[in-house]
Design an enzyme around this catalytic site. Structure first.
Site, mmCIF file in Angstrom:
data_model
loop_
_atom_site.group_PDB
_atom_site.id
_atom_site.type_symbol
_atom_site.label_atom_id
_atom_site.label_comp_id
_atom_site.label_asym_id
_atom_site.label_seq_id
_atom_site.Cartn_x
_atom_site.Cartn_y
_atom_site.Cartn_z
ATOM 1 C CG ASP B 21 -16.778 22.682 25.031
ATOM 2 O OD1 ASP B 21 -17.575 22.310 25.925
ATOM 3 O OD2 ASP B 21 -17.145 22.997 23.888
ATOM 4 C CD GLU B 114 -15.248 17.738 18.576
ATOM 5 O OE1 GLU B 114 -15.889 17.938 17.509
ATOM 6 O OE2 GLU B 114 -14.501 18.574 19.097
ATOM 7 C CD GLU B 123 -13.887 22.577 11.709
ATOM 8 O OE1 GLU B 123 -13.165 21.565 11.713
ATOM 9 O OE2 GLU B 123 -14.107 23.251 12.734
ATOM 10 C CG HIS B 264 -15.422 24.634 21.233
ATOM 11 N ND1 HIS B 264 -15.890 23.397 21.610
ATOM 12 C CD2 HIS B 264 -14.952 24.479 19.965
ATOM 13 C CE1 HIS B 264 -15.691 22.536 20.623
ATOM 14 N NE2 HIS B 264 -15.123 23.167 19.626
#
Lengths: 318, 318
Positions: B21, B114, B123, B264
């Site tokens: 990505d 990240e 998440e 992504h």
């Protein structure tokens, strides 16, 4: 572990993908609706019924009784759906593993099932269909689809190979070569560009669902891929074909090959660690073995030996 | 349950997707390499280091020490990679949950990570970055990226809406209307065709990673979507923007909006059960709340209330 497997079928999206796969669903519909003599007044068992679509086709084709089994929670939706369509007098839904349940009948005349996984055998759901066959199919009864084959083709796509393998040699200026082997140890499920197919297909397995034994689903076969053009073979593609033919007045066939209409099964790609140059007419010969992964019987372990180059490649499909 | 989360990061393919990505990885690279004064002779902490790419950028930018933490098995690959690049004298890798480990230093000057998930907060990995910040960041230190925003846009795509919602009213001649509500109760992660965007964006959340509190990541906000053309709004799209700017001589920015280069993360789509006709200039106003799912804190529960129509829509993102 099987709980995770059945749970993966509880979500609506997988059923939407399967129902909207027209190649798949219309093949089953066409087989059932254009061969109604196989269903008229018959007792039908639907193994892994999902939303119940195949059972409803069978009911519409005149089955006297349809028994639909699924262990996934999706069967509660199937119960609603069957009622919505006023078919609850014909279709009986049973939640459970086929290996655990009791049927309300002694024998069934026909077994239908959409059990196929990636590379045909992934998920090992055919084992369950064969269990049902051996347990309940009346003498002279049939399992549909009845004939399935697996084939290989040589794939030449150097750009994709380099994006996945050579890529790791220089990632934004850093070396990550230790990642390469992971990529080439796993079969990947993807749509193979038909333009990259560079050989004739080689059939490696034929399955007759009316007679095959579970033990025969672990197999070894020779293959021979004849190049249809000059090029560098960077991988081997796998796909399957499905035929409904036993006692059919209208046989129905579909293929999941790269040059056919797309299906949700896509194809399976096994990357060669070392690409092989071929001239048109050259043969790449070898042996492939496909076995259940002992630690996870729904996954596959695949070994491809290429005679010409001596490469022995081991893949997981998981 | 967290074991499944970390296990999902052990497979090479997710790291290949992230590294390939370019919007993502080149933004981090450009931020680090064009702002080397932020890293020169500094102690850097990389939260959730994966293959170690950010740590290696930081090392290349002159960090005196980089501590890279990950609980996923991928860190064993990162150890190989760091050695392959002769950076093991600068980068120290620690396998473990950030909340459980001890650092070899008292304080760090910079935290890089990240951590972004779908719709930014899926998440809940930012929670872990904030834990690290509160535990180890030196006074005056920084967390990068430092500024993140979430925005909404109105989407008009009647064909797609009907393929997913009306579809269930007639599936090969059968009714499956009981499936409809499942489809409209779940946000979906997908590439939204920029041609279907039919409003100006509305910013619903700004996060300053140097100061935000975990409690502020569950939030409620008003939105107002001004139609840029006549059309039927069939859904609301969500995306995020990321800015590296604190103390930067070269600010770096990227967006995951539908009209920007694909990443992504794609976008997130919330389908309206009942589409809403809009004229150019019309406002669709409402309120959105985004909260962790209490049963699964890495998933999100999202409620969208549309004032104009009185619709109250509940979504899961899981």
């Amino acid at each position: 572990e099987d709980a995770a497997y059945f749970s993966s079928y509880s979500h609506f999206s997988i059923h939407m993908d399967m129902l909207q796969d027209k190649v798949r669903t219309e093949s089953y519909r066409d087989f059932i609706m254009t061969n109604q003599h196989l269903f008229k007044d018959k007792v039908v068992l639907d193994v892994g019924c999902g939303t119940g679509i195949l059972s409803m086709f069978a009911a519409r084709a005149g089955a006297s009784q349809v028994i639909a089994v699924d262990q996934s929670e999706i069967i509660y939706k199937a119960m609603d759906i069957v009622r919505e369509n006023n078919l609850d007098h014909v279709i009986k839904l049973i939640k459970g593993r086929v290996e655990d349940i009791q049927l309300p009948v002694e024998k069934v005349d026909v077994i239908i099932s959409e059990w196929m996984g990636y590379f045909l055998l992934f998920e090992s759901m055919l084992d369950t269909v064969l269990y049902a066959r051996d347990q309940w199919l009346a003498p002279g009864g049939s399992v549909y689809p009845d004939r399935c084959t697996i084939s290989l083709v040589a794939i030449g796509d150097t750009k994709m190979h380099s994006n996945r393998v050579a890529f790791w040699d220089d990632v934004y200026g850093f070396k990550m070569t230790c990642m390469r082997s992971d990529v080439t140890k796993e079969g990947s499920v993807e749509e193979i560009d038909p333009e990259t197919v560079m050989s004739e297909p080689s059939l490696i397995k034929m399955v007759d669902c009316c007679s095959v034994l579970v033990a025969e689903l672990d197999f070894t076969a020779d293959f021979s891929l004849k190049a249809t053009r000059d090029g560098t073979c960077t991988g081997i593609g796998g796909y399957f074909d499905i035929v409904f033919e036993k006692d059919c007045t209208n046989k129905v066939y579909f293929s999941t090959a790269p040059n056919c209409m797309k299906t949700h099964w896509k194809q399976t790609l096994f990357l060669l660690e070392k690409p092989v140059d071929m001239k048109q007419g050259d043969l790449m010969s070898g042996k492939i073995s496909v076995k259940k992964n002992k630690k996870d019987p729904r996954a596959l372990v695949i070994r491809i030996e290429i005679t010409n180059t001596g490469q022995v490649l081991d893949f997981q499909l998981q």
